[in-house]
Design an enzyme around this catalytic site. Structure first.
Site, PDB file in Angstrom:
ATOM      1  N   SER A 109       0.838  -1.191   0.000  1.00 16.68           N
ATOM      2  CA  SER A 109       0.000   0.000   0.000  1.00 16.68           C
ATOM      3  C   SER A 109       0.878   1.248   0.000  1.00 16.68           C
ATOM      4  O   SER A 109       1.663   1.449  -0.922  1.00 16.68           O
ATOM      5  CB  SER A 109      -0.960  -0.054   1.197  1.00 16.68           C
ATOM      6  OG  SER A 109      -1.985   0.893   1.067  1.00 16.68           O
ATOM      7  N   GLU A 202      -2.223  -3.008  -7.684  1.00 18.88           N
ATOM      8  CA  GLU A 202      -3.380  -3.254  -6.816  1.00 18.88           C
ATOM      9  C   GLU A 202      -3.841  -1.906  -6.294  1.00 18.88           C
ATOM     10  O   GLU A 202      -3.093  -0.925  -6.332  1.00 18.88           O
ATOM     11  CB  GLU A 202      -3.022  -4.204  -5.671  1.00 18.88           C
ATOM     12  CG  GLU A 202      -2.008  -3.677  -4.660  1.00 18.88           C
ATOM     13  CD  GLU A 202      -2.603  -2.831  -3.555  1.00 18.88           C
ATOM     14  OE1 GLU A 202      -3.773  -3.055  -3.173  1.00 18.88           O
ATOM     15  OE2 GLU A 202      -1.901  -1.922  -3.065  1.00 18.88           O
ATOM     16  N   HIS A 272      -5.110  -5.520  -1.075  1.00 20.41           N
ATOM     17  CA  HIS A 272      -5.990  -5.292   0.078  1.00 20.41           C
ATOM     18  C   HIS A 272      -7.108  -6.336   0.106  1.00 20.41           C
ATOM     19  O   HIS A 272      -8.295  -6.028  -0.009  1.00 20.41           O
ATOM     20  CB  HIS A 272      -6.581  -3.888   0.011  1.00 20.41           C
ATOM     21  CG  HIS A 272      -5.587  -2.792   0.244  1.00 20.41           C
ATOM     22  ND1 HIS A 272      -4.753  -2.338  -0.752  1.00 20.41           N
ATOM     23  CD2 HIS A 272      -5.308  -2.063   1.351  1.00 20.41           C
ATOM     24  CE1 HIS A 272      -3.995  -1.369  -0.261  1.00 20.41           C
ATOM     25  NE2 HIS A 272      -4.309  -1.183   1.014  1.00 20.41           N
TER      26      HIS A 272
END
Length: 299
Positions: A109, A202, A272
């Site tokens: 992330s 992602e 996630h």
């Protein structure tokens, strides 16, 4: 690319937060896991620190990561959580000691900032689940971190009949991470080089038109045209406007790369999502996409 030294029982793992604040209590499941793996956790000063939404101000977070980078007794750095904030400290860090003695940087992330920045130094990093919420992830995702850190043979394989996949095979370095972060790094010293590489993407909680805008930006920056392959992980909890965009995140990505001929796969178990498998960024991988199976082998 240089591989950081693999871990051995008794090694020390520093846990720091380069982004959003986190309490020591929230780390309990991860601390138990490290103990189970016979590793010693050392908490940085950013853990429990608070400055609005951040884990202490920029100076505290930068100093904490700098300590972990420099301390020779620390064998790996596990970023406690994401959110936002790593980009605010990246330019104040000194990687001199780290480059002489590379250690595993673990996270995903917002930690894509570190992955991208360090990739340009020629050092592998570990895109993997962070301590926050690790107890809510799959056992496979937890064990994947251990397998990489302890130098075990590692690969990912899963059944897939996704119609958007584009079958093929590619051998190249794996790079990438969070799409929003990669987009935000364009034009900076931390921007990722994707030429002849396999790109992983992602994202979480983005508007669909934002996904399209970011893909168009990467495309115009020449980051999609000369890939060896593309892996798309979780595109989770996407949002739409009252007037629908008309495509899913996966369809947006597939359209953005439709003119190219490299292999592409979707719904890869990383991001996630509950099954968030570890990815060794910077390592050469062998990606095989068939009509019913995806295999990613780390060479």
């Amino acid at each position: 690319m240089q591989t950081p030294q693999y871990l051995s029982p008794g090694d020390r793992v520093a846990i720091v937060s380069t982004a959003r604040k986190i309490t020591e209590k929230e780390l309990d499941p991860a601390l138990d896991l490290l103990k189970k793996w016979d590793l010693e956790a050392v908490l940085g000063k950013s853990i429990g620190a608070e400055a609005n939404q951040f884990a202490g101000n920029d100076e505290i977070r930068a100093a904490d990561l700098q300590w972990a980078l420099n301390d020779p007794s620390v064998k790996a750095i596990w970023c406690a959580r994401g959110g936002y904030g790593t980009v605010r400290i990246i330019d104040s860090l000194d990687f001199s000691a780290f480059k002489k003695n590379p250690k595993w940087i673990i996270g995903y992330s917002d930690i894509t900032v570190l992955h991208s920045h360090i990739h340009k130094m020629g050092i592998e990093t570990l895109h993997a689940q962070m301590p926050l919420n690790i107890e809510k992830r799959s056992e496979t995702s937890r064990q994947s971190i251990r397998e990489v850190l302890f130098g075990k043979e590692y690969s990912i394989a899963y059944a897939s009949e996704e119609s958007l996949n584009r079958p093929g095979r590619a051998k190249a370095q794996l790079v990438g991470g969070n799409l929003s972060i990669l987009y935000s790094l364009c034009g900076s010293a931390s921007a990722i080089d994707t030429l002849d590489k396999i790109l992983f993407l992602e994202d979480l909680d983005e508007y669909l038109y934002h996904i399209d805008r970011m893909l168009q930006n990467l495309k115009r920056n020449g980051m999609l045209g000369h890939l060896a392959g593309l892996i798309v992980g979780g595109m989770s909890d996407m949002n739409d406007n009252s007037v629908p965009f008309g495509q899913t995140a996966e369809e947006i990505i597939r359209e953005a790369v439709s003119e190219y001929d490299y292999p592409v796969c979707f719904n890869f178990p990383s991001g996630h999502i509950e099954d968030n498998r570890a990815l060794v960024l910077g390592r050469e991988v062998d990606l095989v996409i068939t009509n019913n199976k995806i295999t990613l082998s780390f060479i």
